[in-house]
Write an enzyme that holds these catalytic residues in place. Structure first.
Site, PDB file in Angstrom:
ATOM      1  N   ASP A 100     -29.983  29.127 -58.091  1.00 55.43           N
ATOM      2  CA  ASP A 100     -29.447  27.771 -58.177  1.00 55.43           C
ATOM      3  C   ASP A 100     -29.334  27.475 -59.667  1.00 55.43           C
ATOM      4  OD1 ASP A 100     -29.052  25.023 -58.366  1.00 55.43           O
ATOM      5  OD2 ASP A 100     -30.379  24.566 -56.683  1.00 55.43           O
ATOM      6  N   HIS A 101     -28.112  27.395 -60.170  1.00 55.84           N
ATOM      7  CA  HIS A 101     -27.906  27.239 -61.609  1.00 55.84           C
ATOM      8  C   HIS A 101     -28.355  25.880 -62.126  1.00 55.84           C
ATOM      9  CE1 HIS A 101     -25.914  31.004 -62.813  1.00 55.84           C
ATOM     10  NE2 HIS A 101     -25.687  31.079 -61.521  1.00 55.84           N
ATOM     11  N   ARG A 102     -28.735  24.970 -61.249  1.00 52.01           N
ATOM     12  CA  ARG A 102     -29.342  23.716 -61.707  1.00 52.01           C
ATOM     13  C   ARG A 102     -30.788  23.958 -62.125  1.00 52.01           C
ATOM     14  NH1 ARG A 102     -28.165  20.482 -56.331  1.00 52.01           N
ATOM     15  NH2 ARG A 102     -28.890  22.518 -55.638  1.00 52.01           N
TER      16      ARG A 102
END
Length: 128
Positions: A100-102
């Site tokens: 999850d690039h967040r």
């Protein structure tokens, strides 16, 4: 039979391979018996999904929220490889990291996979 549950091994970075294997076996047994306590399956940061034991060569795993990553592990199988410029047969396994690039920057995920690749190719290093 009752669906997927992912037990959590806390502080795995500070445990030996033997300690992780023992704890994993204990947690898997409790999960099969339906005896996991909430603190044993809540609060994880990343998961490992292994379909290799079913002969699946490669797959993409879906992240279990609120975790930030999951490593998909496929089956090891004999394939042609080049060793020192010559064709040989080696055992090759495909692993895919979903992040999850967040939560996890792609470059950090790539660095993790680089270290993982090195360890899986020379597993004795995990014992040091």
């Amino acid at each position: 039979p009752k669906g997927l549950i992912t037990p959590i091994i806390r502080g795995a970075d500070r445990k030996s391979l033997a300690e992780i294997a023992t704890e994993m076996k204990d947690l898997a047994g409790k999960a099969r018996e339906g005896k996991l306590q909430p603190h044993e399956y809540q609060g994880g940061t990343a998961s490992i999904s292994n379909l290799g034991m079913f002969g699946i060569k490669q797959f993409d795993a879906v992240i279990n929220p609120p975790q930030g990553a999951i490593l998909a592990v496929g089956a090891g199988e004999p394939r042609p490889v080049v060793v020192d410029g010559a064709l040989a047969v080696g055992t090759v396994m495909t692993c895919t990291l979903s992040v999850d690039h967040r939560v996890v920057d792609g470059a950090v995920g790539a660095a993790f996979m680089q270290v993982f690749k090195g360890l899986i190719e020379e597993p004795l290093k995990m014992l040091l």
